[in-house]
Enzyme design. Structure first.
Site, short mmCIF file in Angstrom:
data_model
loop_
_atom_site.label_atom_id
_atom_site.label_comp_id
_atom_site.label_asym_id
_atom_site.label_seq_id
_atom_site.Cartn_x
_atom_site.Cartn_y
_atom_site.Cartn_z
N ASP A 1 0.82 -1.21 0.00
CA ASP A 1 0.00 0.00 0.00
C ASP A 1 0.85 1.26 0.00
O ASP A 1 0.60 2.19 -0.78
CB ASP A 1 -0.93 -0.02 1.22
CG ASP A 1 -1.76 1.23 1.33
OD1 ASP A 1 -2.86 1.26 0.77
OD2 ASP A 1 -1.30 2.20 1.97
N SER B 1 -4.89 2.65 -0.46
CA SER B 1 -4.80 2.01 -1.78
C SER B 1 -5.31 0.57 -1.72
O SER B 1 -6.04 0.12 -2.61
CB SER B 1 -3.36 2.05 -2.29
OG SER B 1 -2.96 3.38 -2.55
N ASP B 2 -4.93 -0.16 -0.68
CA ASP B 2 -5.46 -1.51 -0.49
C ASP B 2 -6.97 -1.49 -0.35
O ASP B 2 -7.69 -2.33 -0.92
CB ASP B 2 -4.85 -2.14 0.77
CG ASP B 2 -3.57 -2.91 0.48
OD1 ASP B 2 -3.44 -3.46 -0.61
OD2 ASP B 2 -2.70 -2.95 1.35
N THR B 3 -7.47 -0.56 0.42
CA THR B 3 -8.90 -0.48 0.69
C THR B 3 -9.69 -0.16 -0.57
O THR B 3 -10.70 -0.80 -0.87
CB THR B 3 -9.17 0.58 1.77
OG1 THR B 3 -8.43 0.25 2.94
CG2 THR B 3 -10.64 0.65 2.12
N GLY C 1 -9.75 -3.11 -2.85
CA GLY C 1 -10.68 -4.13 -2.39
C GLY C 1 -12.11 -3.80 -2.77
O GLY C 1 -12.87 -4.67 -3.22
#
Length: 414
Positions: free
Chosen positions: A143, A171-173, A176
């Site tokens: 991230d 960024s990960d969120t 997802g």
């Protein structure tokens, strides 16, 4: 309540955050989400979080946050026997979700081309740092790396503190959520046509796409975005201001809101001052305007201004901490935080957050995040393996699981 994804089976091979966050939303929407984890330790997030004792038990709080309502099958995809089990799973699945580096599944002989031959209806979603193609495709990515590369850090903070990462893995969120949206859309098409498809989600592209306004200003007006701290580049006064007791966010983005704000703080002359009378002149002179407003706002507490401004139609809000927002009546009334069944190892319930939407009724309370391999035995039996075959798979190391190891006389039960 019948949930939208009831009857959908998802094989979730992902780790840590982007993929598991996607899988969590699919599970809350009713999908049967089965985590396929490596027997030795499983998802890395099992070891992460602020409670070391839970992490030692492979139930770290980072894992708890996004894995409630799922099942776990411990399967070694590097073994021939493990791959055979997985292919049996695929034949009965609707979705495969993974966040390995590109081509890892192909090297295992389990790429989309292979899996789609076993199940033409399969929706396959691959989440990676940069996408499946391009010169950066094989680069490792976390991230923080993507936040920096995307330009997000360059516009976060102010002239002194930028570049600055956000306070959570944004960024990960975002990736997802992007994956959950794409999978749900592909499932609609699957139901209509009987065909699956390959979905390629890039953390980098998902992040840049979420920066639409600042990107558009550069692409179409040639303006290079700059860090502005808590200021809003589209309007003024719009940002964080000082009061007698602490910071207060105010977003007087419309002309009427600005005039009302000036009246409420006892500075009506600001609304007719040539420097501030129009939106563009206010933006050009925001520093002088902020000085005047901070001086006026210092007369009262942030909570008092919040109440008065909102009542008059000027959006305002105190700057809260995480503990503070979680105890506000708004979230309490809507039951945003929910308690899972009591953890058998601790005797007290774990608490998690719901998804950020409602479906007209309360979501069912999900099951506890799964113990590593807790569902291995049951699924192997459902896939047609005999008790003797299961014991052989355990002995070979191709699979592992709490019940399986116990039945086989193992001594490393988790």
């Amino acid at each position: 309540m019948s949930l939208p994804l009831t009857g959908i089976r998802v094989l979730d091979l992902s780790n840590v955050l982007a993929g598991p966050f996607c899988g969590y939303h699919l599970a809350r929407l009713g999908a049967e989400v089965i985590k396929i984890e490596k027997p030795d330790g499983g998802d890395l997030a099992r070891r992460l979080g602020a409670d070391p004792k839970r992490a030692e038990r492979l139930q770290g709080l980072s894992f708890v946050a996004v894995n409630a309502g799922k099942q776990s099958v411990a399967l070694d995809l590097k073994s021939e026997a493990g791959r055979e089990v997985f292919l049996r799973f695929v034949a009965k699945a609707d979705v495969v979700l993974e966040n390995f580096r590109p081509k890892v599944m192909e090297r295992l002989g389990l790429g989309y081309d292979v899996l789609s031959r076993h199940n033409p209806r399969l929706v396959y979603c691959a989440i990676s740092g940069f996408g499946q193609t391009g010169p950066w495709a094989k680069r490792p990515a976390y991230d923080q790396i993507v936040q920096g590369l995307s330009g997000a850090m360059s516009v976060t903070g102010d002239a002194q503190s930028a570049p600055l990462r956000t306070g959570f893995p944004i960024s990960d969120t975002i990736a997802g959520l992007t994956a959950a949206f794409a999978i749900s859309s592909a499932l609609v098409d699957q139901r209509q046509t009987g065909r699956g498809r390959f979905i390629d989600v890039s953390l980098l592209e998902a992040t840049v796409a979420a920066m639409g306004w600042v990107v558009s200003n550069h692409l179409n007006a040639g303006v290079e975005p700059e860090p502005m701290g808590n200021e809003n580049f589209t309007a003024a006064p719009s940002g964080t201001f000082r009061t007698a007791t602490g910071p207060l966010n105010i977003a007087a983005n419309e002309q009427k809101q600005f005039q009302t704000l000036c009246d409420l703080v006892g500075r009506p002359e600001l609304a007719t001052d040539p420097r501030f009378a129009r939106r563009e002149t206010r933006k050009a002179n925001r520093a002088a305007l902020n000085i005047a407003l901070n001086d006026a706002l210092g007369a009262k507490a942030a909570e008092d201004w919040e109440r008065e401004l909102n009542a008059a139609g000027v959006p305002a809000g105190c700057v809260l901490t995480v503990p503070q927002i979680l105890t506000q009546p708004q979230l309490l009334e809507r039951r945003f935080v929910e308690a899972l069944p009591a953890d058998p190892d601790e005797g007290k319930p774990l608490r998690i957050t719901r998804p950020g939407f409602r479906l007209g009724e309360e979501f069912p309370v999900p099951t506890l995040p799964p113990e590593l391999g807790a569902d291995t035995e049951g699924w192997l039996a459902q896939l047609g393996y005999s008790a003797a075959a299961i014991a052989q798979l355990v002995a070979s190391g191709a699979v592992a699981g709490k019940k399986v190891e116990q039945a086989a006389g193992g001594h490393h039960e988790r």
